[in-house]
Enzyme design. Structure first.
Site, mmCIF file in Angstrom:
data_model
loop_
_atom_site.group_PDB
_atom_site.id
_atom_site.type_symbol
_atom_site.label_atom_id
_atom_site.label_comp_id
_atom_site.label_asym_id
_atom_site.label_seq_id
_atom_site.Cartn_x
_atom_site.Cartn_y
_atom_site.Cartn_z
ATOM 1 N N THR A 169 1.096 1.248 -5.296
ATOM 2 C CA THR A 169 1.920 2.038 -5.952
ATOM 3 C C THR A 169 2.975 1.445 -6.718
ATOM 4 O O THR A 169 3.354 1.944 -7.789
ATOM 5 C CB THR A 169 2.678 2.919 -4.628
ATOM 6 O OG1 THR A 169 1.720 3.466 -3.854
ATOM 7 C CG2 THR A 169 3.629 3.908 -5.186
ATOM 8 N N SER B 148 0.834 -1.305 -0.007
ATOM 9 C CA SER B 148 -0.057 0.033 -0.062
ATOM 10 C C SER B 148 0.856 1.163 0.112
ATOM 11 O O SER B 148 1.957 1.142 0.249
ATOM 12 C CB SER B 148 -0.773 0.010 1.234
ATOM 13 O OG SER B 148 -0.174 0.096 2.351
ATOM 14 N N ASN B 149 0.224 2.255 -0.158
ATOM 15 C CA ASN B 149 0.914 3.619 -0.386
ATOM 16 C C ASN B 149 1.340 4.112 1.127
ATOM 17 O O ASN B 149 0.707 3.953 2.093
ATOM 18 C CB ASN B 149 0.073 4.632 -1.062
ATOM 19 C CG ASN B 149 0.789 6.121 -1.401
ATOM 20 O OD1 ASN B 149 0.805 6.829 -0.496
ATOM 21 N ND2 ASN B 149 1.184 6.019 -2.539
ATOM 22 N N SER B 150 2.372 4.857 0.971
ATOM 23 C CA SER B 150 2.944 5.435 2.503
ATOM 24 C C SER B 150 2.048 6.117 3.209
ATOM 25 O O SER B 150 2.066 6.319 4.223
ATOM 26 C CB SER B 150 4.351 6.286 2.018
ATOM 27 O OG SER B 150 3.990 7.466 1.387
ATOM 28 N N CYS B 151 1.014 6.842 2.357
ATOM 29 C CA CYS B 151 -0.015 7.650 3.024
ATOM 30 C C CYS B 151 -0.810 7.099 3.989
ATOM 31 O O CYS B 151 -1.550 7.426 4.946
ATOM 32 C CB CYS B 151 -0.828 8.430 1.955
ATOM 33 S SG CYS B 151 -2.172 7.320 1.208
#
Length: 510
Positions: free
Chosen positions: A246, A191-194
């Protein structure tokens, strides 16, 4: 500056932007500046006296453009696209001209109501479940956030507060601090770092679960993690799934994750920041499977819908859960039309109080491009990615790392990671195209994303020529280096062998 001068400046600025975008291929995609370059070019203090706008526009050319990475260039292939279009730029200008802060209906009714309209338009265009529309009978609806990071954080915070309320009702013996100390959330390690950052901001750990070998997170992995955590006394809150990870644009298995979340009363959010654009296409029907069972989802219009950053759509199955979590009312925020079913106060759906009039640029873009224009844009990105994939597969020196997905191709030169790193380094130094690398299971690879305002097949050919010719040069250098003695001892050994050979030849001749 009066209205007359504004007209002159505005027309010159429109010409400047149009010329820039029309000729963007003339620029190297990466700037040739060093950190701190601008600090030395600009004064240390603002000017005491006003300067004419022509000087300002001239300085944009002189000092700003040299430090720009050209995201709208079709030679930009890093990250994911951040799109724009002429209609969207006009919408941004008009919204700035109105200069409103639409935190409630009364602050600008058109700001709130146009957002309701375009979010329902978009939900229908993407073929989302009906309960995500404001026009539905239920408590669902959509809102425009600034970015996927904000949308994910809103979902995490709302799920957290709902979990605290529920747990205090079922376990009155626990204090609120004890409850909050036991909360846990889940996502994929792809998953995305956000998402990880949302956990930090929400003071709630987010456990990144290992995706399967195909980079997909499935329900069985989530179920085991939740069961282990419940046994350890923790309280599961939310799972953030991803459609379009991502690294490789992989799609988590929403149906199997929903099975687990519904059975164990865990909020399920879907981050479809990039892949959400595929929802609109009949040939991508599989992407929508399971969306009727999620609590919330987000999609970045600034990736695929030709609306410039920042503009991230978020839908909620039950918006009351967010409103109840975020509602802070002061007397100066109240108005007589509060609470009417078709008129939400979007300040309760987001982190900040103030709101930009983002719906205006969305409305203008949708009207001037039309649904078919938007679908054609997504299909064009897919076709261009397929064109690039064919180049990769037809060159035996390269290999695919993951299936081509929408506008993304993940590939690498065959061999060790050093080949990949050195190839990317050569490409970055030349600044003709821009890509970034990623890594999975110890293997580094390159991500080729179709980006730019108006990418064409010739741009894909240009990028491939740059990549394969630089690999050819790299391999030639490596081959040459392998044939050359690399140090003094090797030179000495080579010289002694040469002498021995000459001596033997001489003795034979004697």
């Amino acid at each position: 500056m009066d209205a007359k001068e504004f007209r002159e400046f505005g027309k010159a600025a429109v010409d400047f932007v149009a010329d820039y975008l029309e000729n963007i291929r003339d620029h190297e995609v990466l700037p040739s500046v060093e950190p701190g370059y601008l600090l030395d070019l600009l004064p240390k203090d603002m000017p005491e006296e006003p300067e004419h706008w022509t000087e300002v526009l001239s300085d944009i050319n002189r000092v700003i453009k040299p430090g720009i990475t050209h995201w709208q260039s079709p030679n930009m292939h890093g990250y994911y696209p951040t799109s724009t279009s002429y209609p969207s730029i006009v919408g941004e200008m008009l919204a700035s001209g109105f200069g409103i802060i639409g935190f409630s209906w009364i602050c600008s009714p058109a700001c709130t109501e146009l957002e309701v309209v375009v979010m329902d338009w978009l939900a229908k265009f993407l073929k989302l479940p009906e309960h995500f529309q404001h026009a539905s009978d239920g408590p669902g609806g959509g809102v425009i956030q600034g970015s996927a990071s904000e949308a994910v954080l809103v979902a995490v915070l709302a799920a957290r507060e709902q979990a605290v309320i529920s747990c205090k009702e079922t376990h009155p013996e626990l204090s609120e601090s004890e409850v909050r100390g036991k909360l846990i959330a889940y996502s994929s390690d792809q998953s995305n770092s956000c998402i990880e950052k949302a956990g930090v901001l929400a003071a709630m750990p987010i456990k990144l679960l290992p995706a399967d070998d195909d980079l997909i997170l499935r329900g069985n992995t989530l179920r085991k993690a939740i069961e282990d955590d419940v046994a350890a006394g923790l309280i599961p809150v939310i799972c953030i799934a991803t459609l379009g990870t991502t690294g490789t644009c992989a799609y988590d298995d929403i149906d199997s994750l929903a099975d687990v979340c519904q059975a164990l009363n865990v909020w399920l959010h879907v981050d479809a920041a990039y892949a959400g654009g595929g929802f609109a296409l009949e040939e991508c029907t599989e992407l929508r499977r399971g969306l009727d069972r999620v609590d919330s989802l987000n999609f970045n219009l600034h990736k695929f819908m030709l609306v410039n950053f920042d503009c991230s759509a978020m839908w909620l199955k039950d918006a009351n859960k967010v409103v109840d979590s975020f509602n802070v009312d002061r007397i100066y925020l109240k108005h007589k039309h509060e609470g009417q079913s078709q008129i939400p106060d979007f300040r309760h759906w987001q982190i900040p109080l103030g709101r930009r009039f983002r719906a205006l640029k969305v409305w203008i873009t949708f009207r001037t491009l039309g649904a078919e224009g938007l679908r054609s844009h997504v299909r064009k990105h897919i076709a261009l990615a397929q064109q690039f994939e064919a180049f990769v597969r037809n060159d035996s020196r390269f290999e695919m790392v993951a299936p081509q997905a929408l506008g993304l191709v993940c590939f690498r030169p065959r061999g060790d990671n050093e080949h990949t790193a050195q190839l990317l380094q050569r490409l970055m130094e030349r600044k003709k195209i821009y890509m970034v690398k990623a890594e999975h299971a110890g293997r580094q690879f390159l991500r080729f994303a179709v980006c730019g305002m108006d990418a064409k097949p010739s741009d894909i050919e240009f990028a491939w020529t740059e990549i394969e010719t630089q690999l050819t040069a790299l391999l030639a250098e490596k081959s040459l280096a392998a044939r050359k003695p690399s140090n003094v001892s090797e030179l000495t050994q080579h010289f002694q062998m040469h002498l021995a050979s000459d001596s033997g030849t001489h003795e034979k001749s004697q």
